[in-house]
Design a protein around this motif. Structure first.
Motif, PDB file in Angstrom:
ATOM      1  N   VAL A 103       0.841  -1.203   0.000  1.00  0.00           N
ATOM      2  CA  VAL A 103       0.000   0.000   0.000  1.00  0.00           C
ATOM      3  C   VAL A 103       0.875   1.253   0.000  1.00  0.00           C
ATOM      4  CG1 VAL A 103      -1.617   1.386   1.363  1.00  0.00           C
ATOM      5  CG2 VAL A 103      -2.014  -1.062   1.070  1.00  0.00           C
ATOM      6  N   GLN A 104       1.908   1.255   0.838  1.00  0.00           N
ATOM      7  CA  GLN A 104       2.792   2.414   0.900  1.00  0.00           C
ATOM      8  C   GLN A 104       3.540   2.625  -0.411  1.00  0.00           C
ATOM      9  OE1 GLN A 104       4.745   2.997   5.022  1.00  0.00           O
ATOM     10  NE2 GLN A 104       4.337   0.793   4.967  1.00  0.00           N
ATOM     11  N   ALA A 105       4.013   1.531  -1.006  1.00  0.00           N
ATOM     12  CA  ALA A 105       4.737   1.633  -2.275  1.00  0.00           C
ATOM     13  C   ALA A 105       3.812   2.100  -3.395  1.00  0.00           C
ATOM     14  CB  ALA A 105       5.368   0.286  -2.630  1.00  0.00           C
ATOM     15  N   MET A 106       2.574   1.590  -3.390  1.00  0.00           N
ATOM     16  CA  MET A 106       1.590   1.993  -4.389  1.00  0.00           C
ATOM     17  C   MET A 106       1.266   3.487  -4.258  1.00  0.00           C
ATOM     18  SD  MET A 106       0.077  -0.163  -6.610  1.00  0.00           S
ATOM     19  CE  MET A 106      -0.202  -1.923  -6.903  1.00  0.00           C
ATOM     20  N   GLN A 107       1.083   3.928  -3.018  1.00  0.00           N
ATOM     21  CA  GLN A 107       0.734   5.334  -2.810  1.00  0.00           C
ATOM     22  C   GLN A 107       1.877   6.247  -3.231  1.00  0.00           C
ATOM     23  OE1 GLN A 107       1.765   7.722  -0.147  1.00  0.00           O
ATOM     24  NE2 GLN A 107       0.330   9.247  -0.918  1.00  0.00           N
ATOM     25  N   GLU A 108       3.091   5.830  -2.983  1.00  0.00           N
ATOM     26  CA  GLU A 108       4.249   6.620  -3.418  1.00  0.00           C
ATOM     27  C   GLU A 108       4.302   6.696  -4.946  1.00  0.00           C
ATOM     28  OE1 GLU A 108       9.135   6.782  -2.887  1.00  0.00           O
ATOM     29  OE2 GLU A 108       7.980   5.084  -2.102  1.00  0.00           O
ATOM     30  N   GLU A 109       4.007   5.567  -5.599  1.00  0.00           N
ATOM     31  CA  GLU A 109       3.994   5.549  -7.065  1.00  0.00           C
ATOM     32  C   GLU A 109       2.892   6.460  -7.602  1.00  0.00           C
ATOM     33  OE1 GLU A 109       5.682   3.694 -10.667  1.00  0.00           O
ATOM     34  OE2 GLU A 109       6.315   4.092  -8.613  1.00  0.00           O
ATOM     35  N   LEU A 110       1.733   6.437  -6.958  1.00  0.00           N
ATOM     36  CA  LEU A 110       0.635   7.301  -7.380  1.00  0.00           C
ATOM     37  C   LEU A 110       0.983   8.766  -7.171  1.00  0.00           C
ATOM     38  CD1 LEU A 110      -2.218   7.842  -8.350  1.00  0.00           C
ATOM     39  CD2 LEU A 110      -3.056   7.333  -6.044  1.00  0.00           C
ATOM     40  N   ARG A 111       1.533   9.085  -6.025  1.00  0.00           N
ATOM     41  CA  ARG A 111       1.913  10.478  -5.746  1.00  0.00           C
ATOM     42  C   ARG A 111       2.909  10.992  -6.781  1.00  0.00           C
ATOM     43  NH1 ARG A 111       4.151   9.793  -1.065  1.00  0.00           N
ATOM     44  NH2 ARG A 111       6.306   9.838  -1.815  1.00  0.00           N
ATOM     45  N   ASN A 112       3.912  10.175  -7.075  1.00  0.00           N
ATOM     46  CA  ASN A 112       4.924  10.583  -8.055  1.00  0.00           C
ATOM     47  C   ASN A 112       4.327  10.703  -9.459  1.00  0.00           C
ATOM     48  OD1 ASN A 112       6.860  10.627  -6.045  1.00  0.00           O
ATOM     49  ND2 ASN A 112       7.583   8.547  -6.465  1.00  0.00           N
ATOM     50  N   ALA A 113       3.409   9.790  -9.787  1.00  0.00           N
ATOM     51  CA  ALA A 113       2.774   9.834 -11.106  1.00  0.00           C
ATOM     52  C   ALA A 113       1.941  11.106 -11.255  1.00  0.00           C
ATOM     53  CB  ALA A 113       1.906   8.602 -11.313  1.00  0.00           C
ATOM     54  N   LEU A 114       1.207  11.466 -10.207  1.00  0.00           N
ATOM     55  CA  LEU A 114       0.416  12.703 -10.245  1.00  0.00           C
ATOM     56  C   LEU A 114       1.317  13.922 -10.375  1.00  0.00           C
ATOM     57  CD1 LEU A 114      -2.205  11.860  -7.458  1.00  0.00           C
ATOM     58  CD2 LEU A 114      -2.715  12.209  -9.884  1.00  0.00           C
ATOM     59  N   ASN A 115       2.405  13.937  -9.616  1.00  0.00           N
ATOM     60  CA  ASN A 115       3.331  15.067  -9.685  1.00  0.00           C
ATOM     61  C   ASN A 115       3.989  15.181 -11.050  1.00  0.00           C
ATOM     62  OD1 ASN A 115       2.862  15.875  -7.039  1.00  0.00           O
ATOM     63  ND2 ASN A 115       4.528  14.650  -6.199  1.00  0.00           N
ATOM     64  N   SER A 116       4.182  14.043 -11.714  1.00  0.00           N
ATOM     65  CA  SER A 116       4.844  14.064 -13.023  1.00  0.00           C
ATOM     66  C   SER A 116       3.978  14.709 -14.099  1.00  0.00           C
ATOM     67  CB  SER A 116       5.210  12.636 -13.449  1.00  0.00           C
ATOM     68  OG  SER A 116       4.052  11.884 -13.802  1.00  0.00           O
ATOM     69  N   LEU A 117       2.690  14.880 -13.810  1.00  0.00           N
ATOM     70  CA  LEU A 117       1.797  15.531 -14.771  1.00  0.00           C
ATOM     71  C   LEU A 117       1.910  17.049 -14.710  1.00  0.00           C
ATOM     72  CD1 LEU A 117      -1.454  13.379 -14.380  1.00  0.00           C
ATOM     73  CD2 LEU A 117       0.127  13.377 -16.313  1.00  0.00           C
ATOM     74  N   GLY A 118       2.635  17.562 -13.725  1.00  0.00           N
ATOM     75  CA  GLY A 118       2.790  19.004 -13.582  1.00  0.00           C
ATOM     76  C   GLY A 118       3.369  19.645 -14.826  1.00  0.00           C
ATOM     77  N   GLY A 119       2.716  20.702 -15.317  1.00  0.00           N
ATOM     78  CA  GLY A 119       3.190  21.405 -16.503  1.00  0.00           C
ATOM     79  C   GLY A 119       2.683  20.829 -17.808  1.00  0.00           C
ATOM     80  N   LYS A 120       2.038  19.660 -17.762  1.00  0.00           N
ATOM     81  CA  LYS A 120       1.517  19.046 -18.985  1.00  0.00           C
ATOM     82  C   LYS A 120       0.081  19.517 -19.227  1.00  0.00           C
ATOM     83  CE  LYS A 120       4.364  14.871 -18.669  1.00  0.00           C
ATOM     84  NZ  LYS A 120       4.375  13.380 -18.644  1.00  0.00           N
ATOM     85  N   THR A 121      -0.329  19.487 -20.480  1.00  0.00           N
ATOM     86  CA  THR A 121      -1.668  19.920 -20.854  1.00  0.00           C
ATOM     87  C   THR A 121      -2.624  18.738 -20.863  1.00  0.00           C
ATOM     88  OG1 THR A 121      -0.746  21.667 -22.252  1.00  0.00           O
ATOM     89  CG2 THR A 121      -3.046  21.059 -22.634  1.00  0.00           C
ATOM     90  N   SER A 122      -3.771  18.911 -20.234  1.00  0.00           N
ATOM     91  CA  SER A 122      -4.774  17.859 -20.191  1.00  0.00           C
ATOM     92  C   SER A 122      -5.373  17.631 -21.575  1.00  0.00           C
ATOM     93  CB  SER A 122      -5.888  18.230 -19.204  1.00  0.00           C
ATOM     94  OG  SER A 122      -7.006  17.396 -19.350  1.00  0.00           O
ATOM     95  N   ASN A 123      -5.733  16.390 -21.846  1.00  0.00           N
ATOM     96  CA  ASN A 123      -6.359  16.064 -23.130  1.00  0.00           C
ATOM     97  C   ASN A 123      -7.850  16.356 -23.144  1.00  0.00           C
ATOM     98  OD1 ASN A 123      -3.998  15.182 -24.363  1.00  0.00           O
ATOM     99  ND2 ASN A 123      -4.223  13.112 -23.568  1.00  0.00           N
ATOM    100  N   GLY A 124      -8.397  16.788 -22.022  1.00  0.00           N
ATOM    101  CA  GLY A 124      -9.805  17.132 -22.025  1.00  0.00           C
ATOM    102  C   GLY A 124     -10.540  16.712 -20.768  1.00  0.00           C
TER     103      GLY A 124
END
Length: 298
Positions: free
Chosen positions: A30-51
């Motif tokens: 659970v902790q490893a998954m949450q860390e992966e999710l947090r990092n994945a969300l942060n990696s979207l910073g500065g990117k444009t949403s597709n809609g």
């Protein structure tokens, strides 16, 4: 009057060690998954949403990340009962993610749900203030519908609420709704089975179900352009939950635990995994901790 009311619960040490090992392994996941999710969300910073769809999924994944963060903090503090209240919201968000990724046209109906809930919350206040809620609501809905049509011109726009069960069924996950969503709703809605401690036997299932919800979010964020380099390895660990121990130890586990490997495959929901059989739950003797005393009057 109360003599002999507190029956001792005798645990097999090998079974206890096995269950504790599984608890540790599942919580680490659970902790490893949450860390992966947090990092994945942060990696979207500065990117444009597709809609609209990506924005909707992003917000749901963010909601799961917040719930998982709180769940981990509570679990580390041994606040097991408190942590259970965060499982149902995570499952609900995950089911919505699965539903709209499998059938994007359901997004409009989820939006209609929001419209209905907003009306119930804000219309009475608008009336008290002498405002015309209908005019404001109509304009907001027309603006949203115009934006939605621009993204999804081929969708049939059904202005009708959709229940969570209908959404889960549309995604082929009605069996998961019937078992785990209904189970953890009991904690959210303060039903007697939960408030009395009668559902303490579900403790070993808490971590796997949180991990499943987080995995759904990670896969969705990755599909939206987020970075999740450890997802394959984490999904493999999720698939392997519940398969350890000797054959004798596995046979003694609660029925719900023996379905962990099956339920873990929900983490592959974005690949449209569907199972035809729903796992069956029973209420075994508690293993991770004693349940409430079974008091009888003499």
């Amino acid at each position: 009057m109360f003599d002999g009311c507190h029956d001792a619960i005798v645990y097999n040490s090998d079974d206890m060690n096995c269950e504790m090992d599984k608890e540790t392994a599942s919580f680490d996941l659970v902790q490893a998954m949450q860390e992966e999710l947090r990092n994945a969300l942060n990696s979207l910073g500065g990117k444009t949403s597709n809609g609209l769809l990506d924005r909707f999924v992003f917000l749901l994944a963010k909601h799961i990340n917040s719930a998982a963060d709180g769940y981990i903090c509570l679990r580390k503090a041994s606040k097991i009962d408190a942590s259970k209240h965060l499982i149902r919201p995570s499952i609900e968000a995950a089911l919505q993610i699965v539903a709209v990724r499998n059938k994007p046209e359901l997004l409009y109906r989820f939006a209609h749900n929001e419209r209905t809930q907003n009306r119930r919350l804000y219309e009475p206040q608008a009336i008290k203030l002498g405002e015309d809620y209908d005019i404001q609501d109509k304009k907001r809905w027309e603006d949203f519908t115009r934006e939605y049509k621009a993204f999804f011109p081929a969708h049939d726009l059904l202005e009708q609420d959709i229940s969570m069960f209908a959404a889960a069924k549309a995604a082929g996950l009605d069996w998961y709704y019937d078992v785990y969503y209904r189970l953890y709703c009991r904690f959210t809605h303060a039903l007697l089975a939960a408030t009395s401690g009668s559902l303490n036997w579900t403790d070993p299932e808490d971590n796997p179900q949180m991990a499943v919800a987080i995995c759904c979010a990670v896969e969705a964020v990755q599909a939206a352009g987020g970075a999740a380099p450890n997802l394959v390895a984490l999904r493999s660990r999720l698939d392997n939950l519940g398969t350890g121990g000797t054959e004798g130890q596995r046979s003694q586990r609660p029925r719900c635990n023996r379905t962990s490997a099956t339920v873990a495959r929900l983490g592959r929901c974005c690949r449209r995994y569907v199972t035809s059989e729903a796992p069956k739950l029973v209420s075994p003797r508690p293993r991770m901790r004693p349940g409430p005393s079974q008091n009888t009057e003499s």
